[in-house]
Design a protein around this motif. Structure first.
Motif, PDB file in Angstrom:
ATOM      1  N   LEU A  18     -53.900  88.074  46.815  1.00 25.36           N
ATOM      2  CA  LEU A  18     -52.557  88.722  47.078  1.00 25.36           C
ATOM      3  C   LEU A  18     -52.980  89.710  45.945  1.00 25.36           C
ATOM      4  O   LEU A  18     -52.169  91.054  46.556  1.00 25.36           O
ATOM      5  N   ALA A  19     -53.465  89.730  44.971  1.00 23.11           N
ATOM      6  CA  ALA A  19     -53.112  90.142  43.951  1.00 23.11           C
ATOM      7  C   ALA A  19     -54.549  90.836  43.325  1.00 23.11           C
ATOM      8  O   ALA A  19     -54.738  92.231  42.742  1.00 23.11           O
ATOM      9  N   ASP A  20     -55.940  90.245  43.804  1.00 23.52           N
ATOM     10  CA  ASP A  20     -57.029  90.440  44.066  1.00 23.52           C
ATOM     11  C   ASP A  20     -57.924  90.424  45.859  1.00 23.52           C
ATOM     12  O   ASP A  20     -57.507  88.926  45.539  1.00 23.52           O
ATOM     13  N   PRO A  21     -58.328  91.407  45.957  1.00 22.13           N
ATOM     14  CA  PRO A  21     -58.821  91.058  47.351  1.00 22.13           C
ATOM     15  C   PRO A  21     -60.286  90.558  47.653  1.00 22.13           C
ATOM     16  O   PRO A  21     -60.525  89.733  48.137  1.00 22.13           O
ATOM     17  N   SER A  22     -60.350  90.190  46.108  1.00 23.98           N
ATOM     18  CA  SER A  22     -62.357  89.420  46.048  1.00 23.98           C
ATOM     19  C   SER A  22     -61.739  88.185  46.140  1.00 23.98           C
ATOM     20  O   SER A  22     -62.553  87.758  44.935  1.00 23.98           O
ATOM     21  N   GLU A  23     -62.570  87.471  46.979  1.00 26.07           N
ATOM     22  CA  GLU A  23     -62.159  85.754  47.002  1.00 26.07           C
ATOM     23  C   GLU A  23     -63.408  85.327  45.647  1.00 26.07           C
ATOM     24  O   GLU A  23     -63.002  83.940  45.033  1.00 26.07           O
ATOM     25  N   LYS A  24     -64.715  86.271  45.678  1.00 24.35           N
ATOM     26  CA  LYS A  24     -65.493  86.095  44.924  1.00 24.35           C
ATOM     27  C   LYS A  24     -65.362  85.750  43.351  1.00 24.35           C
ATOM     28  O   LYS A  24     -65.088  84.753  42.322  1.00 24.35           O
ATOM     29  N   LEU A  25     -64.751  86.607  43.074  1.00 21.69           N
ATOM     30  CA  LEU A  25     -64.368  87.524  41.724  1.00 21.69           C
ATOM     31  C   LEU A  25     -63.123  86.565  41.249  1.00 21.69           C
ATOM     32  O   LEU A  25     -63.153  85.743  40.696  1.00 21.69           O
ATOM     33  N   VAL A  26     -61.821  86.295  42.566  1.00 21.87           N
ATOM     34  CA  VAL A  26     -61.260  85.284  42.234  1.00 21.87           C
ATOM     35  C   VAL A  26     -61.178  84.034  41.493  1.00 21.87           C
ATOM     36  O   VAL A  26     -60.881  83.346  40.732  1.00 21.87           O
ATOM     37  N   LYS A  27     -63.035  83.089  42.291  1.00 18.71           N
ATOM     38  CA  LYS A  27     -63.112  82.195  42.343  1.00 18.71           C
ATOM     39  C   LYS A  27     -63.989  81.827  40.312  1.00 18.71           C
ATOM     40  O   LYS A  27     -63.769  80.960  40.189  1.00 18.71           O
ATOM     41  N   GLU A  28     -64.847  82.801  40.215  1.00 22.05           N
ATOM     42  CA  GLU A  28     -65.337  82.873  39.296  1.00 22.05           C
ATOM     43  C   GLU A  28     -64.055  82.927  37.939  1.00 22.05           C
ATOM     44  O   GLU A  28     -64.600  82.754  36.480  1.00 22.05           O
ATOM     45  N   TYR A  29     -63.636  83.725  37.901  1.00 23.19           N
ATOM     46  CA  TYR A  29     -62.539  83.368  36.600  1.00 23.19           C
ATOM     47  C   TYR A  29     -61.568  82.897  36.791  1.00 23.19           C
ATOM     48  O   TYR A  29     -60.849  82.093  35.506  1.00 23.19           O
ATOM     49  N   ALA A  43     -43.117  74.550  47.797  1.00 20.99           N
ATOM     50  CA  ALA A  43     -44.317  75.355  48.293  1.00 20.99           C
ATOM     51  C   ALA A  43     -44.735  76.278  46.943  1.00 20.99           C
ATOM     52  O   ALA A  43     -42.985  76.459  45.813  1.00 20.99           O
ATOM     53  N   MET A  44     -45.435  76.159  46.799  1.00 20.47           N
ATOM     54  CA  MET A  44     -46.205  77.158  45.907  1.00 20.47           C
ATOM     55  C   MET A  44     -45.886  78.701  46.962  1.00 20.47           C
ATOM     56  O   MET A  44     -46.586  79.675  47.837  1.00 20.47           O
ATOM     57  N   ILE A  45     -44.778  79.870  45.513  1.00 21.13           N
ATOM     58  CA  ILE A  45     -44.671  81.393  45.844  1.00 21.13           C
ATOM     59  C   ILE A  45     -45.704  81.579  45.222  1.00 21.13           C
ATOM     60  O   ILE A  45     -45.063  83.446  45.348  1.00 21.13           O
ATOM     61  N   GLY A  46     -45.755  81.124  43.603  1.00 19.03           N
ATOM     62  CA  GLY A  46     -46.258  82.068  43.182  1.00 19.03           C
ATOM     63  C   GLY A  46     -47.540  81.777  41.999  1.00 19.03           C
ATOM     64  O   GLY A  46     -48.075  80.227  41.632  1.00 19.03           O
ATOM     65  N   THR A  47     -48.223  82.726  41.029  1.00 15.73           N
ATOM     66  CA  THR A  47     -49.308  81.851  40.564  1.00 15.73           C
ATOM     67  C   THR A  47     -49.349  83.144  39.802  1.00 15.73           C
ATOM     68  O   THR A  47     -49.520  84.442  39.949  1.00 15.73           O
ATOM     69  N   TYR A  48     -49.997  82.671  38.237  1.00 13.84           N
ATOM     70  CA  TYR A  48     -51.034  83.336  37.568  1.00 13.84           C
ATOM     71  C   TYR A  48     -52.301  82.721  37.014  1.00 13.84           C
ATOM     72  O   TYR A  48     -52.202  81.185  36.573  1.00 13.84           O
ATOM     73  N   VAL A  49     -53.122  83.241  36.298  1.00 14.22           N
ATOM     74  CA  VAL A  49     -54.214  82.616  35.543  1.00 14.22           C
ATOM     75  C   VAL A  49     -54.557  83.072  33.954  1.00 14.22           C
ATOM     76  O   VAL A  49     -54.668  84.715  34.864  1.00 14.22           O
ATOM     77  N   LEU A  50     -55.055  82.997  33.490  1.00 11.32           N
ATOM     78  CA  LEU A  50     -55.098  83.002  32.360  1.00 11.32           C
ATOM     79  C   LEU A  50     -56.763  82.103  31.710  1.00 11.32           C
ATOM     80  O   LEU A  50     -56.449  81.258  32.155  1.00 11.32           O
ATOM     81  N   ILE A  51     -57.245  83.373  31.609  1.00 13.39           N
ATOM     82  CA  ILE A  51     -58.340  83.012  30.439  1.00 13.39           C
ATOM     83  C   ILE A  51     -58.711  83.296  29.456  1.00 13.39           C
ATOM     84  O   ILE A  51     -57.921  84.787  28.710  1.00 13.39           O
ATOM     85  N   ILE A  60     -53.942  87.093  31.070  1.00 13.28           N
ATOM     86  CA  ILE A  60     -53.670  87.173  32.104  1.00 13.28           C
ATOM     87  C   ILE A  60     -54.452  88.203  33.783  1.00 13.28           C
ATOM     88  O   ILE A  60     -54.035  89.467  33.336  1.00 13.28           O
ATOM     89  N   VAL A  61     -55.399  87.835  34.293  1.00 13.75           N
ATOM     90  CA  VAL A  61     -55.719  88.450  34.711  1.00 13.75           C
ATOM     91  C   VAL A  61     -55.139  88.190  36.516  1.00 13.75           C
ATOM     92  O   VAL A  61     -56.077  89.012  37.038  1.00 13.75           O
ATOM     93  N   GLY A  97     -54.099  93.657  32.674  1.00 14.81           N
ATOM     94  CA  GLY A  97     -54.755  94.807  33.609  1.00 14.81           C
ATOM     95  C   GLY A  97     -54.219  94.757  34.485  1.00 14.81           C
ATOM     96  O   GLY A  97     -53.923  94.126  35.725  1.00 14.81           O
ATOM     97  N   THR A  98     -54.015  96.505  35.385  1.00 11.51           N
ATOM     98  CA  THR A  98     -53.676  96.559  36.463  1.00 11.51           C
ATOM     99  C   THR A  98     -53.947  98.248  37.268  1.00 11.51           C
ATOM    100  O   THR A  98     -54.527  98.534  36.609  1.00 11.51           O
ATOM    101  N   GLY A  99     -53.990  98.167  38.780  1.00 13.85           N
ATOM    102  CA  GLY A  99     -54.494  98.997  38.761  1.00 13.85           C
ATOM    103  C   GLY A  99     -54.001 100.507  38.962  1.00 13.85           C
ATOM    104  O   GLY A  99     -52.542 100.678  38.241  1.00 13.85           O
TER     105      GLY A  99
END
Length: 149
Positions: A18-29, A43-51, A60-61, A97-99
């Motif tokens: 929902l936040a990033d349309p690239s499955e490849k980039l999502v899996k990478e980060y 139920a999982m209703i939200g997510t965030y990733v920290l790198i 937060i990516v 970052g955001t668009g």
């Protein structure tokens, strides 16, 4: 409740995309960071990733909330949780970052204390094969924000 995704749990790709349309980039980060999930009634209703990006800095990516739960403050809860998690882990700076078209996201991040630091021109042109549109605007540049912890 917000918690770190367990090793044996499936990645919440539907939310992350929902936040990033690239499955490849999502899996990478996600492979370089830690994925956190927000649950409501099991139920999982939200997510965030920290790198981690640099010494004492974490980013937060991806912040995403399922569309049927938008407008209820869950995104803000996720961002504030990420800030507290980064503090507890000893980071001194947290970035996001955001668009260029992400007016809702820009407002949210600033309400949480982030300040704009730079613009990564043509980020979405360089990193995505297909054009992305949001709020009727093509997403071209990445607006970078940071918060000193």
């Amino acid at each position: 409740m917000i918690r770190q995704l367990r090793e044996n749990e499936a990645l919440p790709l539907d939310l992350l995309l929902l936040a990033d349309p690239s499955e490849k980039l999502v899996k990478e980060y996600v492979s370089r960071g830690k994925c956190f999930i927000m649950e409501l009634d099991e139920a999982m209703i939200g997510t965030y990733v920290l790198i981690p990006t640099r010494p004492e800095t974490v980013e937060i990516v991806n912040v995403a909330v399922s569309e049927d739960h938008h407008g209820k403050g869950y995104g803000k809860c996720l961002v504030l949780h990420a800030i507290e998690t980064a503090k507890k882990q000893g980071y001194k700076t947290i970035e996001i970052g955001t668009g260029n078209s992400g007016v809702v996201q820009l407002a949210l991040y600033q309400k949480c204390g982030f300040r704009m630091t730079s613009i990564d021109r043509d980020f979405f042109i360089r990193h995505y094969d297909e054009p992305i549109f949001e709020n009727g605007i093509q997403v071209i540049d990445m607006v970078r924000l940071s918060l000193d912890l």
